[in-house]
Design a protein around this motif. Structure first.
Motif, mmCIF file in Angstrom:
data_model
loop_
_atom_site.group_PDB
_atom_site.id
_atom_site.type_symbol
_atom_site.label_atom_id
_atom_site.label_comp_id
_atom_site.label_asym_id
_atom_site.label_seq_id
_atom_site.Cartn_x
_atom_site.Cartn_y
_atom_site.Cartn_z
ATOM 1 N N LEU A 36 0.824 -1.204 0.000
ATOM 2 C CA LEU A 36 0.000 0.000 0.000
ATOM 3 C C LEU A 36 0.861 1.258 0.000
ATOM 4 O O LEU A 36 0.375 2.365 0.225
ATOM 5 C CB LEU A 36 -0.940 -0.010 1.200
ATOM 6 C CG LEU A 36 -1.926 -1.186 1.231
ATOM 7 C CD1 LEU A 36 -2.939 -1.001 2.349
ATOM 8 C CD2 LEU A 36 -2.633 -1.352 -0.099
ATOM 9 N N ASP A 76 4.979 -4.454 -7.650
ATOM 10 C CA ASP A 76 4.113 -5.365 -6.898
ATOM 11 C C ASP A 76 3.529 -6.390 -7.868
ATOM 12 O O ASP A 76 3.175 -6.052 -9.007
ATOM 13 C CB ASP A 76 2.989 -4.643 -6.149
ATOM 14 C CG ASP A 76 2.546 -5.441 -4.917
ATOM 15 O OD1 ASP A 76 2.778 -4.983 -3.784
ATOM 16 O OD2 ASP A 76 2.010 -6.568 -5.089
ATOM 17 N N ALA A 77 3.436 -7.626 -7.393
ATOM 18 C CA ALA A 77 2.838 -8.678 -8.201
ATOM 19 C C ALA A 77 1.323 -8.516 -8.245
ATOM 20 O O ALA A 77 0.657 -9.040 -9.141
ATOM 21 C CB ALA A 77 3.208 -10.037 -7.609
ATOM 22 N N ASP A 78 0.787 -7.793 -7.266
ATOM 23 C CA ASP A 78 -0.660 -7.637 -7.131
ATOM 24 C C ASP A 78 -1.069 -6.294 -7.743
ATOM 25 O O ASP A 78 -0.751 -5.234 -7.197
ATOM 26 C CB ASP A 78 -1.023 -7.685 -5.648
ATOM 27 C CG ASP A 78 -2.511 -7.614 -5.430
ATOM 28 O OD1 ASP A 78 -3.219 -6.987 -6.242
ATOM 29 O OD2 ASP A 78 -2.979 -8.174 -4.423
ATOM 30 N N ASN A 137 -3.014 -3.818 -5.438
ATOM 31 C CA ASN A 137 -2.178 -3.052 -4.502
ATOM 32 C C ASN A 137 -1.369 -1.992 -5.254
ATOM 33 O O ASN A 137 -1.206 -0.876 -4.771
ATOM 34 C CB ASN A 137 -1.230 -3.982 -3.736
ATOM 35 C CG ASN A 137 -1.914 -4.579 -2.515
ATOM 36 O OD1 ASN A 137 -3.037 -4.212 -2.179
ATOM 37 N ND2 ASN A 137 -1.249 -5.505 -1.862
ATOM 38 N N PHE A 172 9.035 -9.765 -8.107
ATOM 39 C CA PHE A 172 10.457 -9.460 -7.897
ATOM 40 C C PHE A 172 11.368 -10.617 -8.286
ATOM 41 O O PHE A 172 12.579 -10.450 -8.383
ATOM 42 C CB PHE A 172 10.730 -8.956 -6.479
ATOM 43 C CG PHE A 172 10.386 -9.890 -5.340
ATOM 44 C CD1 PHE A 172 10.918 -11.161 -5.243
ATOM 45 C CD2 PHE A 172 9.539 -9.458 -4.321
ATOM 46 C CE1 PHE A 172 10.614 -12.006 -4.174
ATOM 47 C CE2 PHE A 172 9.216 -10.292 -3.251
ATOM 48 C CZ PHE A 172 9.762 -11.567 -3.178
ATOM 49 N N PHE A 209 14.682 -2.602 -1.576
ATOM 50 C CA PHE A 209 13.936 -2.919 -0.358
ATOM 51 C C PHE A 209 12.872 -3.955 -0.661
ATOM 52 O O PHE A 209 12.247 -3.929 -1.731
ATOM 53 C CB PHE A 209 13.286 -1.629 0.175
ATOM 54 C CG PHE A 209 12.423 -1.829 1.390
ATOM 55 C CD1 PHE A 209 13.000 -2.152 2.620
ATOM 56 C CD2 PHE A 209 11.043 -1.717 1.311
ATOM 57 C CE1 PHE A 209 12.205 -2.350 3.743
ATOM 58 C CE2 PHE A 209 10.245 -1.913 2.430
ATOM 59 C CZ PHE A 209 10.828 -2.223 3.643
ATOM 60 N N SER A 212 11.007 -17.609 -5.358
ATOM 61 C CA SER A 212 11.016 -16.197 -5.770
ATOM 62 C C SER A 212 12.059 -15.419 -4.975
ATOM 63 O O SER A 212 12.799 -14.605 -5.533
ATOM 64 C CB SER A 212 9.643 -15.556 -5.555
ATOM 65 O OG SER A 212 8.700 -16.175 -6.377
#
Ligand SMILES: C[S@@+](CC[C@H](N)C(=O)[O-])C[C@H]1O[C@@H](n2cnc3c(N)ncnc32)[C@H](O)[C@@H]1O
Length: 315
Positions: free
Chosen positions: A44, A65-67, A70, A92, A107, A226
């Motif tokens: 988020l 982000d994979a989503d 989000n 990632f 990060f 991953s």
């Protein structure tokens, strides 16, 4: 539920820059004005917002982000930073293939985010009935229901044992496999999975359910592989002197991070003299894992298992 970024100024999203700078994450990663950051788990955007604040006026952040949901939420929130922020829908594990510019800070805040648990239809929680999905990226891959329907008993057992660290995994694997392979009544919802465990384990079910759900989530998203691929790509993505910080929430992930960081920060020594022959490519910034304070855990119970480690690439 309100999203609270972990190990960040005691969880104050609107903390002034000085409080952010003194937080466990920022003390070790020490972002400076003008630096570039890749946040590989944007979520988020809580940590990303702090990085953008501390790299003002002209530091840039790329958030992965994979989503995609989000990513959209975070992109809206971070749009106030204009061109300093760029969002990318990516896993990632593919970091090495994304051709991103080298960064000063890399990060990762691993695992799931508040919406994954709060939105029942994502299938991550056993507290409500919904399709058994559990994918971060709903545009690709197999759902947890498909995994259970297609996996052999051995594969289910491996997931439960390795990712759920469950005692009695063999019995649970047998029960889940038998139930999921019933063609006339497949295991398709979180409620059915919960019921299946409750019918067999009765009063012990509440202790088993979180571990079963965790194991399936890790298997469905191939989380350890991953992380391995991500770790393998980080050295080439960082500028000399760049910092890498990872928050993990599971002992298996933390062990992988710890072992990688230790290996990278150990110089090679001459077999005869014992003198340092090749300088280590990284140095440890955290001698041991940084954990949230009791006060943070009280305010944000989801931070309880967080472990943060960081390294710096040699100049
Ligand atoms: C713990 S949350 C990050 C929270 C974020 N630091 C914040 O402050 O809002 C983890 C996020 O990483 C994403 N994620 C998990 N595994 C991923 C992967 N392999 N590649 C990219 N994103 C991933 C999840 O979809 C989730 O949004």
């Amino acid at each position: 539920m309100v999203h609270i970024p972990v190990l960040l100024a005691e969880g104050e999203l609107t903390a002034p820059a000085e409080a952010l700078r003194a937080s466990p994450i920022m003390t070790h990663l020490s972002p400076r004005g003008g630096e570039s950051v890749i946040d590989t788990t944007l979520g988020l955007g809580g940590h990303a917002e702090a990085f953008l604040t501390l790299t003002a006026p002209d530091g840039v952040l790329i958030g992965l982000d994979a989503d995609v949901e989000n990513l959209d939420r975070a992109s809206k929130k971070l749009s106030i930073f204009g061109e300093r922020f760029r969002g990318v829908h990516a896993n990632f594990r593919a970091l090495a293939d994304l051709s991103l510019p080298l960064s000063d800070i890399l990060f990762a805040d691993l695992g799931l985010s508040s919406p994954h648990l709060d939105e029942a239809e994502r299938g991550f929680t056993f507290r409500e009935d919904a399709p058994l999905d559990m994918r971060y990226d709903r545009s690709t891959g197999r759902t947890a229901a498909t995994f259970l329907a297609r996996a052999s008993e051995e594969e289910i057992l491996k997931a439960l044992r390795e990712f759920g660290e469950l005692q009695g995994s063999a019995r649970i694997a047998h029960i889940l496999c038998t139930r999921a392979h019933r063609t006339n009544d497949p295991l398709e919802t979180t409620g059915q999975l919960r019921q299946c465990i409750e019918e067999v384990f009765g009063f012990r079910a509440p202790r088993i359910l979180p571990q079963v759900f965790q194991a399936l989530r890790i298997a469905v998203n191939d989380e350890l592989q991953s992380l391995q691929m991500f770790l393998g790509a980080t050295a080439l993505q960082l500028k000399p002197g760049g910092r890498l910080g990872i928050i993990s929430y599971h002992s298996l992930e933390d062990r992988m991070v710890k072992q990688a960081f230790r290996a990278w920060s150990t110089p090679q020594r001459d077999a005869v003299t014992g003198a340092e022959s090749v300088e280590a490519p990284f140095r440890l910034l955290t001698s041991r894992a940084v954990q949230p304070s009791d006060a943070e855990v009280e305010r944000n119970p989801r931070a309880r298992s967080a472990r943060f480690r960081a390294v710096q690439r040699s100049s």
